[in-house]
Scaffold this active site. Structure first.
Site, short mmCIF file in Angstrom:
data_model
loop_
_atom_site.label_atom_id
_atom_site.label_comp_id
_atom_site.label_asym_id
_atom_site.label_seq_id
_atom_site.Cartn_x
_atom_site.Cartn_y
_atom_site.Cartn_z
N ASP A 93 5.24 -0.23 37.90
CA ASP A 93 6.31 0.38 37.12
C ASP A 93 7.23 -0.71 36.60
O ASP A 93 8.12 -1.17 37.30
CB ASP A 93 7.09 1.38 37.99
N GLY A 94 6.99 -1.12 35.36
CA GLY A 94 7.82 -2.16 34.75
C GLY A 94 8.37 -1.76 33.41
O GLY A 94 9.22 -2.44 32.85
N LYS A 95 7.85 -0.65 32.87
CA LYS A 95 8.28 -0.10 31.58
C LYS A 95 8.37 -1.17 30.50
O LYS A 95 9.38 -1.34 29.83
CB LYS A 95 9.60 0.67 31.72
N ARG A 96 7.25 -1.86 30.32
CA ARG A 96 7.16 -2.89 29.29
C ARG A 96 7.01 -2.24 27.91
O ARG A 96 6.47 -1.15 27.79
CB ARG A 96 5.99 -3.82 29.54
N THR A 123 3.48 1.08 33.38
CA THR A 123 4.29 2.00 32.59
C THR A 123 4.88 1.25 31.40
O THR A 123 5.11 0.04 31.45
CB THR A 123 5.44 2.60 33.42
#
Length: 276
Positions: A93-96, A123
């Protein structure tokens, strides 16, 4: 096997629970661990030991490791390698999210054949447009990996942007659902594709959002500390059986912080998630 096939098999074998690994300062303190990279790794190892390789997927939050700099990234590398040895899938979960060239670089960082931080999925956010992520999607598909796009998040601050209307009259979320579904149908003939969606368990419009994502796995944050329950998922996502990942992070410590106590909580959550 494709990413979708692997994840479907894990869900069928171990249920819908997605175990979050969020080593914040307060969480590490509650576990009697130092607020260091070593402490973050120790917590992740504790969670994996408690899970006994019998969960569909784990979701480390990259930020809680990155805050320790290079030592934190090394800890994250060691944790993901341990999960791989245990045959547990990892969703980072890093929302790149960025333009095409850097989106590809992110994909290479997590899916490349020589990376030391190899995960099964990540993510992403699409503020720069979902088309900008196409190189990331293409690379992920070639490597049999997955990407989860934030469509409707569980935080209330996201609602205004995600439900804003585009020039066509669709909400931003509705437009993303349409585009993700088209991408999946272009990538595979399987029922489920490599592009999943993040849809918060706390969202009142979750049912219609998930209905518009028939080819996607659904990562559903918000269960536990944010107030949603497994029953809420059944109510709000009635037509997503077999493709929901019910994410629980802070609440895995509900019964205590030792390995045996976390294991008890995980088993209880898996029981609550049966049938999702």
């Amino acid at each position: 096997m494709s990413f979708a096939s692997r994840l479907q098999a894990r869900i069928a074998a171990h249920g819908a629970l997605c175990v979050g690994i969020d080593p914040s300062a307060s969480l590490l303190r509650s576990c009697g661990l130092p607020d260091t990279a070593e402490g973050a790794l120790a917590f992740g190892e504790r969670v994996l030991e408690a899970a006994e390789a019998k969960v569909a997927i784990v979701k480390p939050q990259s930020a809680f490791f990155e805050r320790f700099g290079s030592l934190g990234l090394k800890a994250l590398e060691e944790l993901t390698a341990l999960a791989k040895r245990q045959d547990v899938m990892v969703l980072l979960d890093g929302k790149r999210g960025d333009i095409d060239s850097t989106a590809l670089a992110y994909a290479e960082a997590y899916f490349g054949p020589t990376t030391r931080l190899a995960v099964d999925a990540i993510t992403t956010h699409v503020y720069l447009g979902i088309g900008a992520l196409k190189p990331m999607f293409d690379f992920a598909v070639k490597q049999d990996r997955g990407v989860f796009v934030v469509v409707r998040s569980s935080n209330p601050e996201g609602e205004a942007l995600q439900t804003a209307r585009t020039r066509t009259g669709e909400t931003v979320a509705q437009a993303l659902c349409r585009e993700i579904t088209a991408l999946n149908r272009g990538y595979t003939k399987e029922a489920l594709g490599p592009i999943g969606a993040v849809v918060g368990a706390t969202c009142q419009d979750a049912a219609e959002t998930v209905e518009a994502l028939p080819t996607s796995f659904i990562l559903a944050p918000g269960v536990g500390a944010q107030g949603a329950t497994m029953q809420d998922l059944r109510t709000r996502m009635p037509n997503a059986r077999g493709r929901i990942l019910a994410n629980v992070s802070r609440a895995i410590l509900a019964n205590g912080t030792t390995v045996s106590e976390i294991r008890t909580t995980i088993k209880a959550l898996q029981s609550q998630a049966e049938g999702l």
